[in-house]
Each structure stands twice: as structure tokens, then as C-alpha cells.
Design an enzyme around this catalytic site. Sequence first.
Site, mmCIF file in Angstrom:
data_model
loop_
_atom_site.group_PDB
_atom_site.id
_atom_site.type_symbol
_atom_site.label_atom_id
_atom_site.label_comp_id
_atom_site.label_asym_id
_atom_site.label_seq_id
_atom_site.Cartn_x
_atom_site.Cartn_y
_atom_site.Cartn_z
ATOM 1 N N ILE A 34 5.507 -9.358 -12.570
ATOM 2 C CA ILE A 34 3.828 -9.606 -12.800
ATOM 3 C C ILE A 34 2.933 -8.498 -12.065
ATOM 4 O O ILE A 34 1.971 -8.476 -12.116
ATOM 5 C CB ILE A 34 3.479 -11.048 -12.222
ATOM 6 N N GLY A 35 3.850 -7.302 -11.301
ATOM 7 C CA GLY A 35 2.954 -6.442 -10.842
ATOM 8 C C GLY A 35 3.769 -5.120 -10.308
ATOM 9 O O GLY A 35 5.051 -5.184 -10.164
ATOM 10 N N GLY A 37 3.921 -0.972 -8.213
ATOM 11 C CA GLY A 37 3.427 -0.224 -7.444
ATOM 12 C C GLY A 37 4.193 0.912 -7.305
ATOM 13 O O GLY A 37 5.473 1.147 -7.743
ATOM 14 N N ALA A 40 6.855 -0.801 -4.793
ATOM 15 C CA ALA A 40 7.662 -1.995 -4.867
ATOM 16 C C ALA A 40 7.237 -2.574 -6.228
ATOM 17 O O ALA A 40 6.267 -2.188 -6.748
ATOM 18 C CB ALA A 40 7.132 -3.039 -3.769
ATOM 19 N N VAL A 42 6.636 -6.487 -8.336
ATOM 20 C CA VAL A 42 6.122 -7.965 -7.855
ATOM 21 C C VAL A 42 6.807 -8.745 -9.028
ATOM 22 O O VAL A 42 6.365 -8.471 -10.070
ATOM 23 C CB VAL A 42 4.822 -8.114 -7.660
ATOM 24 N N LYS A 57 7.850 -9.873 -3.677
ATOM 25 C CA LYS A 57 7.358 -8.305 -3.697
ATOM 26 C C LYS A 57 8.858 -7.735 -3.113
ATOM 27 O O LYS A 57 9.248 -8.061 -2.124
ATOM 28 C CB LYS A 57 6.330 -7.924 -2.547
ATOM 29 N N ASP A 143 -7.103 0.200 1.712
ATOM 30 C CA ASP A 143 -7.127 0.217 0.378
ATOM 31 C C ASP A 143 -7.625 -0.852 -0.237
ATOM 32 O O ASP A 143 -7.485 -1.533 -1.265
ATOM 33 C CB ASP A 143 -5.503 0.350 -0.086
#
Length: 330
Positions: A34-35, A37, A40, A42, A57, A143
Site C-alpha cells: 500500500i506504500g 519509499g 522501506a 508498506v 512497514k 518532513d
Amino acid sequence: MKCNSQDLTLKLFKESIIDRTVAFKEIYMVGKQIGTGSYASVRLCADKLTLKSYALKIYNKSAISSSRQKSIFREIRILQMIKHSNIIQIYNVIETNNHINLLIEYIDGKQLNSLKGYNLKQVLYQMASALNYLHARNITHRDVKIENILYSDGQVKLIDFVFSTLFSNSIKKKIYCGTPSYMAPEIVNKQYYSGPPADIWAFGIVIFYLTQGQFPFKGSNDKELFQLIIQCKINFNSINDHYLQDLLCQMLQFDPQDRISAAKSFCTLGFQIIKSQLVNLKNLAVLKLIYPNKSTLINNINLQLRKLIKPQQNINQIIPKSERAQFNHI
């Protein structure tokens, strides 16, 4: 024997590990990604027994440098210090043979720039509440950006603490991090800086984007963008809401010391919400019944404000009397 954070980090990544992967898979179901970066990924995750959903994560150990190991440990430590309704919550840290897994709160939400119809000032108030909470505990996010703010069912959640750190009022840091469009002038200039004012600058950029649909500084590359940030020439006239215009002027100050604090932003946004709730009451007869006279109304506003500010602060330092006088016409 007392261990410092570096000792704990080394222990976290280098201790002898019995096979934990099998045990992890027996407890949790890991679903779709679902994510993602820089460091990492997710994935959606659920407890097999309770069926409660989490976000998992995942850091791949083989892809993590020693400096990144320290950052991960710091992220974990900070998340474990935090408990706030507008900040993502961590539940567990599970190390398997090949990964470090952070079991965190799953938010079925969307980014603000993809939504319409939400109450902007309520959203900003919640964000200010989150930053005020962090800064009061000597934590800076570093951030703050639209991508790190999720919205679901009227509630905002600040996420992704990968760059977060603890700060001291007496010690400034010289660390270049964040997302270019949200970087404060002192970061762009690679100067020593204190974290909270840089967070406030980034929060101001978020507000500008949400109200204008674009960033205040636009460059064809980072070098050009940074030159514009350093010049700090911003056109606030296109912002129709005079209150938000004034708030942004206080947030997007070139000098960090001239910027409004998270605490004051939190209180002033709270005041605006109280004011809008009262002004929007359609039946003035009901209002008069609740507040028989103007002084009672003002006293009630003061009471609400006292719930938002620290006991040692004076309301006149947070909200000028001229602001509260706007209720005199009711």
C-alpha cells in the site's frame, strides 16, 4: 550497565537470531503493498486471531547501511514516545531473519490534495495540534508535507517519521533533509538550525498549496527552486481568507526566530474554529439564550481558549483583544 542508542542499534541488527520468520507468519497475514519509499515498503497486514488490520512497514536488512540503521532505531524510539490522535501510532517492532517490521496503525485515508469538501480550518487545527504535541516533547518531524498527511472520517494523521529527531533548544543541527519544495531557507542554505521553525515553514507550505493549488516557489530544478526559497518573495494577496493570509505571513518568515510557534498556531486556529461555530449559528435567539449578554459570551470564549493553551500563558499573548472584539456585533 547503561546502553546508549548506538549500542542498542547494533544489538537490534547484529544479535544472534533464531528463525523468527516462521513465528511471524503464524501470527500475521501480510497482504498487498500500500506504500513505498526510499528505504522501506508498506504492506497491509492483519492479525490472524483478532483480524485487526495494521500497516506493516518493512525494512530489508541487506539494503540498510549503518547510518540508516541508526535512523531506523531513532524512528522506532520516537514513535514509541508518541500517543496523539492526529499522529500515526506504532504497536510493535518485529525482527525476522531478513527484515525489521514496524507494525503501525492502518489508516484507510487519502491525501488532502485528492479530496474536496473537508473543513480546511479543522484540518489545519488538527495538524497544528500534532506539531504542538511533538515540539512540546522536543521532537521535530523534518518532513511535513501533503504526502505525509492522511485524512479519514474527519480526522488527520501525520505519518512517516523516518527523518524525525529529538532536538534541544540549546543545540542546533546542520542536517540537510526533507523534501525540496517544503525546505526552509536555513536548510537550503545548509546552516545550523532548530527543528521546530523548519516544521512550521513546511506546514506553511502545506497551507499555501491547499489554498492555492500550487507551491509558492517553482523552479525547473532544485538549484533554481532553492534560489527562489532563499529570496523568500511570496505573493499572499491571492489568499482570500484574511486570517489564513496573516497566519501564512507569520509561518513563512525568512528568519526562523520570526516564525509563529506551533503552540500559537494551535491556539489561534482553535480560536477561529470557536468563532466560526458561534457565528454560523442560525438562530440568534438560541445564542442569546445560551449567552444572555456579551460579557458572558466573551467569558465563554476565554474559557474555551484556556483549554487550548498552557496555564502559564496569557490569553492576550495568544489572541489579541482586537480579535475577540469581533464578537461584539452578535
